[in-house]
Design a protein around this motif. Structure first.
Motif, PDB file in Angstrom:
ATOM      1  N   SER A 198       0.927  -0.980   0.147  1.00 40.66           N
ATOM      2  CA  SER A 198      -0.414   0.058   0.008  1.00 40.66           C
ATOM      3  C   SER A 198       0.929   1.475  -0.559  1.00 40.66           C
ATOM      4  N   ILE A 199       1.156   2.218  -0.902  1.00 40.62           N
ATOM      5  CA  ILE A 199       1.165   3.591  -1.074  1.00 40.62           C
ATOM      6  C   ILE A 199       0.105   3.856  -0.616  1.00 40.62           C
ATOM      7  N   ASN A 200      -0.092   5.450   0.923  1.00 45.29           N
ATOM      8  CA  ASN A 200      -1.536   5.483   0.786  1.00 45.29           C
ATOM      9  C   ASN A 200      -0.806   8.000   1.881  1.00 45.29           C
ATOM     10  N   ALA A 201      -0.993   8.503   1.069  1.00 49.16           N
ATOM     11  CA  ALA A 201      -0.944   9.834   1.281  1.00 49.16           C
ATOM     12  C   ALA A 201      -1.668  11.084   1.975  1.00 49.16           C
ATOM     13  N   GLN A 202      -2.042  11.612   2.843  1.00 47.29           N
ATOM     14  CA  GLN A 202      -3.205  12.875   3.140  1.00 47.29           C
ATOM     15  C   GLN A 202      -2.046  13.852   3.098  1.00 47.29           C
ATOM     16  N   LEU A 203      -3.326  14.899   3.059  1.00 51.47           N
ATOM     17  CA  LEU A 203      -3.050  16.289   3.154  1.00 51.47           C
ATOM     18  C   LEU A 203      -3.602  16.808   3.952  1.00 51.47           C
ATOM     19  N   ALA A 204      -3.725  18.176   4.623  1.00 53.30           N
ATOM     20  CA  ALA A 204      -5.148  18.443   4.912  1.00 53.30           C
ATOM     21  C   ALA A 204      -4.318  20.092   5.220  1.00 53.30           C
ATOM     22  N   TYR A 205      -4.954  20.929   4.801  1.00 54.66           N
ATOM     23  CA  TYR A 205      -4.665  22.347   4.796  1.00 54.66           C
ATOM     24  C   TYR A 205      -5.825  22.824   6.229  1.00 54.66           C
ATOM     25  N   ILE A 206      -5.410  23.034   7.206  1.00 49.56           N
ATOM     26  CA  ILE A 206      -6.352  24.021   8.062  1.00 49.56           C
ATOM     27  C   ILE A 206      -6.374  25.127   8.829  1.00 49.56           C
ATOM     28  N   TYR A 207      -7.571  26.011   8.903  1.00 48.56           N
ATOM     29  CA  TYR A 207      -7.998  27.135   8.917  1.00 48.56           C
ATOM     30  C   TYR A 207      -8.641  27.718  10.807  1.00 48.56           C
ATOM     31  N   ARG A 208      -7.659  28.251  11.208  1.00 47.69           N
ATOM     32  CA  ARG A 208      -8.829  28.887  12.657  1.00 47.69           C
ATOM     33  C   ARG A 208     -10.059  29.915  12.033  1.00 47.69           C
ATOM     34  N   PHE A 209     -11.205  30.291  12.479  1.00 50.06           N
ATOM     35  CA  PHE A 209     -11.733  31.062  12.102  1.00 50.06           C
ATOM     36  C   PHE A 209     -11.722  31.775  13.259  1.00 50.06           C
ATOM     37  N   THR A 210     -11.821  30.921  14.472  1.00 54.50           N
ATOM     38  CA  THR A 210     -12.284  31.651  15.935  1.00 54.50           C
ATOM     39  C   THR A 210     -11.547  30.999  16.491  1.00 54.50           C
ATOM     40  N   HIS A 211     -11.299  31.388  18.245  1.00 55.19           N
ATOM     41  CA  HIS A 211     -10.652  30.660  19.341  1.00 55.19           C
ATOM     42  C   HIS A 211     -10.290  29.532  18.992  1.00 55.19           C
ATOM     43  N   SER A 212     -11.623  28.576  19.070  1.00 58.60           N
ATOM     44  CA  SER A 212     -11.659  27.091  18.733  1.00 58.60           C
ATOM     45  C   SER A 212     -11.840  27.108  17.331  1.00 58.60           C
ATOM     46  N   LEU A 213     -12.964  27.513  16.792  1.00 65.56           N
ATOM     47  CA  LEU A 213     -13.068  26.813  16.017  1.00 65.56           C
ATOM     48  C   LEU A 213     -12.316  26.868  14.480  1.00 65.56           C
ATOM     49  N   TYR A 214     -12.660  25.599  13.528  1.00 69.16           N
ATOM     50  CA  TYR A 214     -11.400  25.552  12.756  1.00 69.16           C
ATOM     51  C   TYR A 214     -12.275  25.178  11.374  1.00 69.16           C
ATOM     52  N   ALA A 215     -11.574  25.222  10.415  1.00 66.66           N
ATOM     53  CA  ALA A 215     -12.069  24.158   8.813  1.00 66.66           C
ATOM     54  C   ALA A 215     -10.930  24.111   7.637  1.00 66.66           C
ATOM     55  N   GLY A 216     -10.916  22.772   7.253  1.00 68.29           N
ATOM     56  CA  GLY A 216      -9.692  22.346   6.423  1.00 68.29           C
ATOM     57  C   GLY A 216     -10.439  21.703   4.910  1.00 68.29           C
ATOM     58  N   VAL A 217      -9.390  22.295   4.320  1.00 67.24           N
ATOM     59  CA  VAL A 217      -9.930  20.879   2.622  1.00 67.24           C
ATOM     60  C   VAL A 217      -8.762  19.347   3.074  1.00 67.24           C
ATOM     61  N   ASN A 218      -9.157  18.754   2.315  1.00 69.99           N
ATOM     62  CA  ASN A 218      -8.650  17.169   2.732  1.00 69.99           C
ATOM     63  C   ASN A 218      -8.046  16.889   1.175  1.00 69.99           C
ATOM     64  N   LEU A 219      -7.392  16.162   0.985  1.00 70.15           N
ATOM     65  CA  LEU A 219      -6.461  15.568  -0.075  1.00 70.15           C
ATOM     66  C   LEU A 219      -6.008  14.160   0.676  1.00 70.15           C
TER      67      LEU A 219
END
Length: 394
Positions: A165-186
């Motif tokens: 197996s070959i598995n690659a994962q990448l996520a860019y995560i951005y903080r909108f408030t003190h503890s709320l985050y959102a991200g995009v995943n590959l």
């Protein structure tokens, strides 16, 4: 230990350390030991780096790196040798972030042809709002195999195959408030089954599959530290879609992952940690993307990787982590998990999912600042096993 092993006896895991409030300086130096006066300079530097490995030097160095090697053994892989490298760094050494970025790399090879290369890390940007999370797994394992559904796992005779197996994962995560985050995943995954003694266990699916997944994630995270959480809550939801035209799967499928972690300080030097993991995968998912109990050595430690497989999984565990002395700690946990084809299985008396118990104890050594080497002994239903890994299970 200093390295990690993969699988049920898995080699590398996510980095979260347990040793609380370790000393940040050391009065023991190799130069003061008469026995090593004539040792080569490189050896003295290496031993000094181990002695002071738990001290954060990222404001003094471009990259603070430690490495080690040792013999290894797992039930899946037999005897072998492994090596690891852990590093901490700051994108900007003058930033005000309390936490450095981190990366862990592990390589393990055994006598029976088993090998694993594992790299994972978090890059924290100086804006204190965004981070990059990544991981890469490349492995070949000779595994026992019972099938690709929980019903097959319970009834089929044991067979064998080589899983590559070959598995690659990448996520860019951005903080909108003190503890709320959102991200995009590959998510990129290629899996190939070789030398299958019972190919019919794949139920007619092709042996080699590659898929590409795109997704979004949302998090509520107020942990006091990513690598060494001692208090706080982490709630994460990730939705992934795997289009047919971006892989070789027979049709489109998707998955939904929910993780809930809670950490609270108890008495002096102790942390009580809780973990709930749920992954629901659509019925169209190929066999390579189904959930395997004990995959990665994160949950259900002590079970054999792949002994229970199905589309989806629910797992829960609670762990008491106790700092003992200096860079040493210990832990004990209880938990359980179940795999199933769909949520409708819980309504059926005939095929209701089987709940698998799990528990164990472990030792910890802070190999790097906030990064532990761990040795766990897990016990389950008709099974048990050791796990050597870098970083806490959750």
């Amino acid at each position: 230990m200093g390295l990690a092993m993969f699988g049920q006896t898995a080699l590398c895991a996510d980095t979260t350390a347990v040793v609380s409030d370790p000393p940040r300086s050391s009065t023991t130096f190799v130069d003061s030991l008469a026995l090593l006066n004539k040792a080569p300079l490189w050896m003295k530097k290496y031993l000094n780096s181990l002695i002071q490995g738990n001290v954060d030097h990222t404001r003094e160095k471009a990259i603070d790196i430690s490495f080690g090697a040792s013999p290894s053994y797992t039930r899946e892989a037999s005897f072998g040798i492994g090596a690891l490298c852990t590093a901490l760094y700051r994108v900007d050494r003058n930033d005000t972030l309390p936490q450095p970025s981190d990366v862990v790399a592990c390589l393990n090879a055994s006598l029976n042809g088993f090998y694993v290369l594992f790299i994972h890390g978090n890059t924290l940007f100086p804006d204190n709002r965004s981070r990059l999370k990544y991981r890469l797994d490349i492995y070949r394992k000779h595994l026992n195999f019972w099938g690709i559904t929980s019903e097959a796992s319970a009834t089929n005779e044991k067979s064998t195959y080589d899983r590559r197996s070959i598995n690659a994962q990448l996520a860019y995560i951005y903080r909108f408030t003190h503890s709320l985050y959102a991200g995009v995943n590959l998510d990129l995954n290629y899996t190939d089954a070789k030398n299958m003694s019972r190919p019919e266990y794949l139920l007619g699916e092709r042996r080699n599959i590659y898929v590409t997944g795109l997704g979004l994630s949302f998090e509520i995270d107020n942990r006091d530290n990513i690598l060494n959480p001692t208090s706080g809550v982490h709630l994460a939801y990730t939705a992934m879609a795997y289009p047919k035209f971006l892989g070789s799967a027979p049709s489109f499928f998707n998955s939904h992952i929910f993780i809930a972690n809670y950490y609270v300080k108890m008495w002096r030097g102790s942390v009580l940690a809780f973990d709930l993991y749920t992954k629901l995968t659509s019925s169209k998912a190929p066999w390579s993307m189904r959930e395997m109990v004990a995959a990665g050595g994160v949950r259900m430690r002590g079970y054999y990787m792949g002994s229970y497989i199905d589309n989806s999984q629910i797992a829960v565990q609670t762990e008491l982590r106790q700092h003992i002395w200096g860079r040493f700690g210990a832990t004990a946990w209880l938990g359980g998990a179940t795999v199933f084809s769909s949520l409708n299985d819980f309504k059926s008396k005939e095929i209701r999912p089987q709940w698998l118990p799990n528990g164990g104890i472990g030792l910890r050594f802070e190999f790097k600042h906030n990064v532990n080497a761990r040795i766990d002994y897990g016990i389950g239903r008709h099974t048990s096993g050791f796990i050597f890994a870098i970083g806490e299970a959750f």
